[in-house]
Design an enzyme around this catalytic site. Sequence first.
Site: not given
Length: 645
Positions: A285, A371, A399
């Site tokens: 990253k 979630e 969600r």
Amino acid sequence: MNANLLDSIHTPADLRALPASALTEVAAALREEIVTQVARSGGHLASSLGAVELLVALHHVFDTPRDRLVLDVGHQGYAHKLLTGRREGFARIGKEGGPAKFLRRSESAFDDFGAGHAGTSISAALGMARGLQAAGEDACAVALIGDGALTAGMAMEALNHAGHIRQSNLLVVLNDNEMSIEPNVGAIGAFLSRTLSAPPARRLRRLAKDVLAPLPQPLQQLARRAERSAKALLTPAALFEAFGFRYVGPVSGHDLPALLETLGNARGMLRTGEGPVLVHAITRKGAGYAPAEQDPLKYHGVTPFDTATGDMPKPAAPAPSYTAVFADAAIQLAKADPRIVAITAAMAGGTGLSRFAQALPERFFDVGIAEQHAVTFAAGLATTGMKPVAAIYSTFLQRGFDQVVHDVSLQNLDVTLALDRAGLVGADGATHQGLYDIAYLRCLPNLVLMAPKDENELRRMLRTGIEYPGPAAVRYPRGNGLGVPLEPQIRPLEIGRGEQLREGNDLAIVALGSRVAPALEAAERLAAQGVQAAVFNARFVKPLDLPAIAALARRCGALVTVEEHALAGGFGSAVLEALAGQGIHVPTRLLAVPDVLVEHGDPATQLARFGLDAAGIATAGQQLLAAVGRAGPVQRLAVTRASGG
């Protein structure tokens, strides 16, 4: 870098026309362009830098858009945007009139699927692959998904389904930037991926299968077990092959020759019906920009910065953010009550709970991009007498709606939901707007729903929700508070009791949350014109302070409600329903976000456009009173609604 090289690339077809030897230079030019442009505009930096070579290789190997390419979330998609005709407007990314920070089908023919919520790519690509196959098209679908998104249950469901139906034209590329993987693993993996995916290796596998076929079943099983055990020792193949995928990798996600060879071999596997295939690419990253490599979390989403130093100068904030105030209040309350625990779904930094994790690590839980699990995990904790606080962005709690209904509300469990980013969110745009939570929460039995007018009231609402012996939710906006003093002791509120902030008999303005301060300013403007407007801070959407609101409606004879939420099913609707139930009918104006998708842009500009700033509220009050004056006494319910573009 050769900027002219990017000038010649308008579509992936232009990229495919280049020799493979030129692609390393293309990747370097893309990386430089991303750093330069994001330094000016802000945006998602580290993830996009880590996926540059992957996207160059994918667009070079696959015939996009004939072959479908689905990027999970879109954090990693800036190189994709630059390669697909959006370089000219890239400087305005996330700003009104510029490209979105995420992928959108309406923005480009190369954006095969839009997403701002993680974990959707494999499901979408699987649907595309199946549809292409049904249409008899010789094309495939590719999902590029980060290892973080694999924590989403939906991604696992999609892997399971794809392997079950043996979808032969599906490729999943796992962009694995887990920083604990050693560099030598990537080097070994590159060799393994090229060897195991090459046509000779595949022919050898088929030959081995033919040789094993005449052998007794026990010997065949022994040979297969030996092969699986050897793979498990060397690679993560066992996990993905258990899902029914051909596993290839790991390969270095920054080694373009290796990527081109590996993806080319994977494409050959799809064409010979050996799919579904998963290519495991190891990336860094922030690759190629030292500050982002050293601190990828800091440079995940950035404001404008100095490219030479990586510094992100920020103007002095007039007040702490709502997020920071929430986190500090949660820590203060948790230190006084050992039953309080904090939960987040891969957003410890975004929700401020990284502070809680440092202060009380044994009572902090990050469940990953899950979630649904976060909500039900909180419900399970509540059954043991714990007091869980689940901090989830308003848009992401969507969600977990079924879990809020089935596992929390219906069982009346003591779970507190902290809904960060409720309202307009600016550059993140349509996928992240927190404009629907009132509508999807106020219909639930047992649940208390609140919104603070300022940061001190947020602290009080957090304690109120925690002490309430059932489900509670507090929604609060993105950005800084108003700079009000914070009381040393956090006092709870009386549930269902609002606050009269200004007296008046001509007009009643009932405001919720972030719109209370502009409502007070609007009342000042109206007073200058001779209109005495009462201002009421509702505080609670559920239960409403109906006695106070009803009294105001009767006394003033005209009512304006104002909220930073969608009009349909929102706070204003709740007020109208409650008044109608009492037989109270007064001229009413509901100010809210109209029934449109709100794209990325400046929140202050958008609020003004929808009439939700002080000027808009004052104008709505004037218009309502003018209408009443023209119409004379009103004996029935009259409602006018805000319009906006």
